[in-house]
Design a protein around this motif. Sequence first.
Motif, PDB file in Angstrom:
ATOM      1  N   ALA A 316       0.820  -1.224  -0.119  1.00 19.38           N
ATOM      2  CA  ALA A 316       0.015   0.033   0.051  1.00 19.38           C
ATOM      3  C   ALA A 316       0.783   1.247   0.053  1.00 19.38           C
ATOM      4  O   ALA A 316       0.369   2.319  -0.658  1.00 19.38           O
ATOM      5  CB  ALA A 316      -0.771   0.085   1.125  1.00 19.38           C
ATOM      6  N   ALA A 317       1.918   1.247   0.790  1.00 19.40           N
ATOM      7  CA  ALA A 317       2.592   2.478   0.993  1.00 19.40           C
ATOM      8  C   ALA A 317       3.281   2.640  -0.527  1.00 19.40           C
ATOM      9  O   ALA A 317       3.598   4.056  -0.928  1.00 19.40           O
ATOM     10  CB  ALA A 317       3.914   2.330   1.699  1.00 19.40           C
ATOM     11  N   GLU A 318       3.675   1.681  -1.409  1.00 15.80           N
ATOM     12  CA  GLU A 318       4.287   1.947  -2.747  1.00 15.80           C
ATOM     13  C   GLU A 318       3.076   2.561  -3.375  1.00 15.80           C
ATOM     14  O   GLU A 318       3.413   3.613  -4.299  1.00 15.80           O
ATOM     15  CB  GLU A 318       5.010   0.702  -3.199  1.00 15.80           C
ATOM     16  CG  GLU A 318       5.902   0.182  -2.523  1.00 15.80           C
ATOM     17  CD  GLU A 318       6.504  -1.237  -2.697  1.00 15.80           C
ATOM     18  OE1 GLU A 318       7.735  -1.667  -2.776  1.00 15.80           O
ATOM     19  OE2 GLU A 318       5.425  -2.115  -2.989  1.00 15.80           O
ATOM     20  N   VAL A 319       2.157   2.095  -3.410  1.00 14.30           N
ATOM     21  CA  VAL A 319       0.825   2.612  -4.283  1.00 14.30           C
ATOM     22  C   VAL A 319       0.736   3.953  -3.993  1.00 14.30           C
ATOM     23  O   VAL A 319       0.621   4.943  -4.942  1.00 14.30           O
ATOM     24  CB  VAL A 319      -0.222   1.603  -4.050  1.00 14.30           C
ATOM     25  CG1 VAL A 319      -1.377   2.323  -4.679  1.00 14.30           C
ATOM     26  CG2 VAL A 319      -0.111   0.192  -4.735  1.00 14.30           C
ATOM     27  N   THR A 320       0.765   4.169  -2.665  1.00  9.30           N
ATOM     28  CA  THR A 320       0.330   5.683  -2.183  1.00  9.30           C
ATOM     29  C   THR A 320       1.462   6.621  -2.824  1.00  9.30           C
ATOM     30  O   THR A 320       1.176   7.820  -3.225  1.00  9.30           O
ATOM     31  CB  THR A 320       0.153   5.727  -0.739  1.00  9.30           C
ATOM     32  OG1 THR A 320      -0.744   4.757  -0.188  1.00  9.30           O
ATOM     33  CG2 THR A 320       0.137   7.178  -0.298  1.00  9.30           C
ATOM     34  N   GLU A 321       2.598   6.253  -2.812  1.00 11.72           N
ATOM     35  CA  GLU A 321       3.640   6.986  -3.233  1.00 11.72           C
ATOM     36  C   GLU A 321       3.650   7.350  -4.839  1.00 11.72           C
ATOM     37  O   GLU A 321       3.983   8.417  -5.258  1.00 11.72           O
ATOM     38  CB  GLU A 321       5.048   6.311  -2.868  1.00 11.72           C
ATOM     39  CG  GLU A 321       6.520   7.143  -3.550  1.00 11.72           C
ATOM     40  CD  GLU A 321       7.651   6.408  -3.576  1.00 11.72           C
ATOM     41  OE1 GLU A 321       8.329   5.963  -4.592  1.00 11.72           O
ATOM     42  OE2 GLU A 321       7.793   5.348  -2.749  1.00 11.72           O
ATOM     43  N   ILE A 322       3.459   6.341  -5.524  1.00 15.67           N
ATOM     44  CA  ILE A 322       3.277   6.528  -6.875  1.00 15.67           C
ATOM     45  C   ILE A 322       1.996   7.362  -7.173  1.00 15.67           C
ATOM     46  O   ILE A 322       1.924   8.507  -8.008  1.00 15.67           O
ATOM     47  CB  ILE A 322       2.847   5.065  -7.609  1.00 15.67           C
ATOM     48  CG1 ILE A 322       4.280   4.399  -7.624  1.00 15.67           C
ATOM     49  CG2 ILE A 322       2.709   5.334  -9.111  1.00 15.67           C
ATOM     50  CD1 ILE A 322       4.274   3.054  -8.103  1.00 15.67           C
ATOM     51  N   LEU A 323       0.899   7.149  -6.375  1.00 16.28           N
ATOM     52  CA  LEU A 323      -0.303   7.924  -6.936  1.00 16.28           C
ATOM     53  C   LEU A 323      -0.276   9.334  -6.424  1.00 16.28           C
ATOM     54  O   LEU A 323      -0.580  10.322  -7.028  1.00 16.28           O
ATOM     55  CB  LEU A 323      -1.566   7.653  -6.163  1.00 16.28           C
ATOM     56  CG  LEU A 323      -2.155   6.170  -6.652  1.00 16.28           C
ATOM     57  CD1 LEU A 323      -3.307   5.714  -5.771  1.00 16.28           C
ATOM     58  CD2 LEU A 323      -2.371   6.180  -8.273  1.00 16.28           C
ATOM     59  N   HIS A 324       0.605   9.646  -5.426  1.00 10.46           N
ATOM     60  CA  HIS A 324       0.796  11.086  -4.976  1.00 10.46           C
ATOM     61  C   HIS A 324       1.738  11.909  -5.932  1.00 10.46           C
ATOM     62  O   HIS A 324       1.214  12.895  -6.381  1.00 10.46           O
ATOM     63  CB  HIS A 324       1.554  10.868  -3.520  1.00 10.46           C
ATOM     64  CG  HIS A 324       1.753  12.239  -2.789  1.00 10.46           C
ATOM     65  ND1 HIS A 324       0.979  13.195  -2.700  1.00 10.46           N
ATOM     66  CD2 HIS A 324       2.916  13.099  -2.357  1.00 10.46           C
ATOM     67  CE1 HIS A 324       1.201  14.337  -2.229  1.00 10.46           C
ATOM     68  NE2 HIS A 324       2.495  14.114  -2.011  1.00 10.46           N
TER      69      HIS A 324
END
Length: 559
Positions: A316-324
């Motif tokens: 989830a943290a990687e997904v959040t980083e990319i979307l941000h």
Amino acid sequence: MSEFSWRTRQAHLARLSEETFNLLIIGGGITGAGIALDAAARGLKTALIERRDFAAGTSSRSTKLIHGGLRYLEHFDFALVREALRERALLHRLAPHLVEPFPFIVPIYQQSNRNYDHPLKMRAGMFLYDLLAGRHNFARHRRLSVEEALEHAPQLDPQGLQGALLYYDAQTDDARLVVELIKTAHERGACIANQVALTGFTRDAQGQINGAELRDELTGNSFAVKALQCLNATGVWTDELRAFTAGQPANGKHVRPSKGVHLTVSAERLNVTAAWLIPALTGHRFYFVVPWQGRVNIGTTDTDYDEGKDAPGAVAAEVTEILHAINAYFPAAELEPADVITAWAGLRPLISDGASQSTTAVSREEEIFESADGLLSIAGGKLTTYRLMAERIVDRAVTRLRQHNVKAAPIETERIAIGGGNATHDELVELVGRIAQEERLPRATAQHLVNSYGTEAKRIVELMRSDEQLREPLIKNDEALPHVAAEIVYAARYEMALTLADALARRTRLAMLAELQSDAVLIRCADLMAVELGWNVTERIRQIELMRGELSREYAVTD
């Protein structure tokens, strides 16, 4: 092309246990597949085994680009970029259905912190990129106005936008490229089998490797294969295989896996007509935003990885980083985790001596290692340069084979069409129109079939003519995914798909492109494969559950 099915595999398993091969290749990713074609084309008696499925690892989880590597110019890797640009043009000729020239755009903002680098430096890099490509260039780079940039990406943030730089590279379907190489090697006489694991090496009286101990992963049966030379092309698993050998190189180099996470979203949620290079909010790197097969792929991260290699997954943290980062440049898109259709990760097999602090600073060049007992291993490199990697390690193998009085023909892979690539671009365009008209198919369906299979699309048409039900779309009510039922039959009969996951994840790419938890889709595809592979009801249910497990491990976001 001839049949390449479970029956072919059975025949090849018998050959593996009975014959002596010049070369045994371990690993069925892009590197192993390229080696198999190179060696078979030179007239060497060639075998290839793959523990799981062809392209099951990194080779189905790349950013799907055939490119020179514009960013590598920062590290002064001019030779690497030049040869990659040459290979890019060559692959476009050898596999025109799978390698498509495509525009790439870098936005330019007034605020310097929103730019990947100074615009003048970026433009100078593109001038050099064009120069290194020379006569192999698709088209020269150019500057776009603000209005032109926004036409390619209406959701791009216009605040402070001063325009953009456009250049050309190419995109591909990585897993299909591997499968088409495997099939072409098979046509040239290579003995190939997936779901076969190596459990150890055999040695002669002098302690030199002369074969391998193998296990059929479907039956559990063990057997030995004799080979004059073994080649390790297992990517991020290279060091594990080298551990079976004696006398590791003294230079201390090893494979350093680098994890690259990608997200796939709907084209309606992120509206782009070209690939975009978006600067990351932390670190000196960028994310690609690439329209691909009716969806948009976003990625990738570049971080060290030391966990399980079979299914790295995205957290989830990687997904959040990319979307941000993407939302910072495409604020009107307002992408959320719920917009992510699938999230997936690949592992780059970088070669490291331990000196580089960051994975982004590690060279993408390949290296060949030779153990004291004769194993040749190759790792590193890029998808784009697989053919050169294959050529170099086969050259080394041919030198070693001379002691066995084995001779090889000259290199031919610069002239061998890959899979259904035995046609010009114009001929493929004509084929699209003919299939659409004669078969009364939507043009998007005909285009998809030709893009995926090239001239082999005609065999898909033959299957549809033999059974009208095979014309039906696999995914209902989604025009972006025009896949038809005949493709599943084709995968089992002509592409050695042995499991439901093989067909949905690596022959078609529906595991990545669609939300496949639907019982109807999985049951329909399992039923189609059951006819080809002789599955009973119990096996069909098992295959569906295995597919669901792969979807949750490898294409869903984990906590």
